[in-house]
Scaffold this motif. Sequence first.
Motif, short mmCIF file in Angstrom:
data_model
loop_
_atom_site.label_atom_id
_atom_site.label_comp_id
_atom_site.label_asym_id
_atom_site.label_seq_id
_atom_site.Cartn_x
_atom_site.Cartn_y
_atom_site.Cartn_z
N TYR A 82 -35.30 -13.65 50.82
CA TYR A 82 -34.36 -13.48 51.86
C TYR A 82 -34.38 -11.99 52.64
CZ TYR A 82 -29.61 -12.40 53.73
OH TYR A 82 -28.57 -12.08 54.66
N VAL A 83 -34.83 -11.24 51.53
CA VAL A 83 -35.26 -9.68 52.10
C VAL A 83 -36.32 -9.86 53.08
CG1 VAL A 83 -36.12 -7.56 51.63
CG2 VAL A 83 -34.45 -8.43 50.07
N GLN A 86 -34.83 -10.90 56.39
CA GLN A 86 -33.97 -9.90 57.07
C GLN A 86 -34.98 -8.81 57.81
OE1 GLN A 86 -30.84 -10.63 57.56
NE2 GLN A 86 -31.72 -12.63 56.74
N ILE A 87 -36.12 -8.54 56.95
CA ILE A 87 -37.07 -7.50 57.63
C ILE A 87 -37.62 -8.03 58.83
CG2 ILE A 87 -39.30 -6.40 57.36
CD1 ILE A 87 -38.55 -6.31 54.21
N GLU A 88 -38.08 -9.28 58.99
CA GLU A 88 -38.66 -9.87 60.04
C GLU A 88 -37.64 -10.08 61.30
OE1 GLU A 88 -41.72 -10.94 60.86
OE2 GLU A 88 -42.09 -9.97 58.89
N ALA A 89 -36.38 -10.32 60.91
CA ALA A 89 -35.23 -10.15 61.89
C ALA A 89 -34.90 -8.86 62.47
CB ALA A 89 -34.09 -10.61 61.35
N ALA A 90 -35.19 -7.72 61.57
CA ALA A 90 -35.11 -6.20 61.92
C ALA A 90 -35.95 -6.05 63.10
CB ALA A 90 -35.10 -5.62 60.89
N LYS A 91 -37.13 -6.51 62.99
CA LYS A 91 -38.49 -6.38 63.77
C LYS A 91 -37.83 -6.86 65.45
CE LYS A 91 -41.89 -6.33 60.37
NZ LYS A 91 -43.31 -7.11 59.91
N GLU A 92 -36.76 -7.53 65.60
CA GLU A 92 -36.37 -8.01 66.78
C GLU A 92 -36.05 -6.44 67.58
OE1 GLU A 92 -33.87 -11.25 67.02
OE2 GLU A 92 -35.07 -12.40 65.95
N ASP A 119 -29.80 -1.58 46.62
CA ASP A 119 -30.92 -2.28 46.22
C ASP A 119 -32.06 -2.63 47.18
OD1 ASP A 119 -29.43 -2.97 43.76
OD2 ASP A 119 -28.50 -4.48 44.39
N CYS A 120 -31.36 -2.78 48.50
CA CYS A 120 -32.23 -2.88 49.55
C CYS A 120 -31.77 -2.26 51.17
CB CYS A 120 -32.69 -4.30 49.92
SG CYS A 120 -33.77 -4.46 51.36
N VAL A 121 -32.31 -1.20 51.88
CA VAL A 121 -31.99 -0.73 52.86
C VAL A 121 -32.93 -0.81 53.88
CG1 VAL A 121 -30.81 1.38 54.05
CG2 VAL A 121 -30.45 0.97 51.79
N ILE A 122 -32.17 -1.50 55.15
CA ILE A 122 -33.41 -2.06 56.16
C ILE A 122 -32.76 -0.99 57.37
CG2 ILE A 122 -34.57 -3.78 57.73
CD1 ILE A 122 -34.00 -5.72 55.35
N VAL A 123 -33.62 -0.03 57.86
CA VAL A 123 -33.25 0.82 58.92
C VAL A 123 -34.06 0.57 60.24
CG1 VAL A 123 -32.67 2.97 59.55
CG2 VAL A 123 -32.84 2.47 57.00
N ALA A 124 -33.37 0.16 61.21
CA ALA A 124 -33.85 -0.05 62.42
C ALA A 124 -32.90 0.17 63.47
CB ALA A 124 -34.26 -1.71 62.64
N ILE A 178 -24.10 -9.37 50.43
CA ILE A 178 -23.89 -9.43 49.14
C ILE A 178 -24.82 -10.93 48.90
CG2 ILE A 178 -22.70 -10.54 47.03
CD1 ILE A 178 -22.36 -7.65 47.81
N PHE A 179 -25.92 -10.85 48.17
CA PHE A 179 -26.73 -12.01 47.68
C PHE A 179 -26.59 -12.19 46.25
CE2 PHE A 179 -30.77 -14.24 46.42
CZ PHE A 179 -30.95 -15.10 47.66
N GLN A 180 -26.00 -13.34 46.08
CA GLN A 180 -25.61 -13.89 44.50
C GLN A 180 -26.06 -15.48 44.60
OE1 GLN A 180 -21.29 -13.95 43.98
NE2 GLN A 180 -21.51 -13.56 41.80
N PRO A 181 -27.41 -15.30 44.19
CA PRO A 181 -27.70 -16.74 43.97
C PRO A 181 -27.02 -17.71 43.05
CG PRO A 181 -29.47 -15.10 42.77
CD PRO A 181 -28.21 -14.52 43.74
N LYS A 182 -26.87 -17.15 41.84
CA LYS A 182 -26.36 -18.17 40.89
C LYS A 182 -24.99 -18.80 41.16
CE LYS A 182 -27.92 -16.14 36.52
NZ LYS A 182 -27.45 -15.58 35.24
N ARG A 183 -24.34 -18.14 42.42
CA ARG A 183 -23.06 -18.63 42.84
C ARG A 183 -23.50 -19.41 44.24
NH1 ARG A 183 -18.00 -17.59 40.76
NH2 ARG A 183 -17.41 -18.81 42.56
N ASP A 184 -24.60 -19.46 44.63
CA ASP A 184 -25.37 -19.92 46.05
C ASP A 184 -24.28 -19.19 47.13
OD1 ASP A 184 -26.90 -21.69 45.04
OD2 ASP A 184 -25.55 -23.26 44.93
#
Length: 377
Positions: A82-83, A86-92, A119-124, A178-184
């Motif tokens: 997922y991360v 999102q990084i690829e999407a930020a490159k837009e 946990d993860c910060v994507i700055v663009a 929020i990424f919570q895989p055990k709860r989909d």
Amino acid sequence: MPKHAYLSASASHRWLACPPSAKLCANIADQTSKYAQQGTDCHELCAYLVEKALGRAVTDPTENLTFYDAEMQICAEEYRNYVLEQIEAAKEFCKDPQVMIEQRLDFSRWVENGFGTGDCVIVADEILQIIDYKHGLGILVSAGDEEHGGNSQMMCYALGALEAFGDLYDIHQIKMTIFQPKRDNISTYTISKEKLLKWADEVLAPTAQLAYIGEGEFKAGDHCQFCKVKATCRKRAEYNLELAKYDFEMPATLDDIEIAAILAKVDEMISWGNDIKEYALQQAQSGVHFDGWKIVAGRSNRKFTDEAAVASKVKDAGYDPYEKKLLSITAMSTMLGKKKFKELLGELVYKPPGKPTLVPESDKRPAMNTAIDDFSV
């Protein structure tokens, strides 16, 4: 520098609603649990997998993780994927977005000594994204919605990220997930930079000032769940004991209005009662005496002293000591992996309707048909 902030982002939901609770809880040690350690382990694995995928020199932590298993690996890989998406999407918006993993974020401009770890910060340019991994299964965590606003923990992290990187990029929107895989559960909330800063100045900062010095009003509610003094808090007791104001003698039965009022509080009352019982047991075991109460041994079930020896003896007697049953859906999915599970068993899985449950009208689930609905057709 303390490892945990006095007014932490993770506890902001509580101290924003009940400012003086922060000072009450400050000197009480955190209670550790295996669930907390599982979360810590998976966060470490998540960070490793993402940074490895980004080509960074990192050390595999797997052998040092207490609760590592196949399910944890799957959850961490889903987070990594997922991360990366999102990084690829930020490159837009930006050819070379900055990606920070386990980034220390300082929001002390609004909260005294306020800091946390993103946990993860994507700055663009245009969009700043904060992604927070949640390993828990019990509580569904939301990043926010239009009715209730954003998740305060995520908003504090976003403020810290803006402080660190806001002058380097032309940021207009903040996307919090929020990424919570055990709860989909992938919950995303987007807020404008201006709206976030307005909340920080008008809500966060003044409330944090009260909380830091132990002032403001005590308030009970769902935010009490993780409060360290929830069992002995007088405001919470008053909140729950308000139900005693109902006159149960006249009339002999409660009317629908009274029932509705009780329903609104009964879950919180049960939770409060259980917290009181757990606290009292811990105190009694340490020597505190409560008039009219004593500690006794609870009921227990018989157990084998040596299961291997039992199996051997039963086999020698000509019997099969083991029962065979199909793995549960969760265990099967963990064994096969989600993609293979869907490919092999997707058509053989169904979800029966859930047991009818009475919830507040604010609940997002659609209402079920009732007997009245059936007759009105």
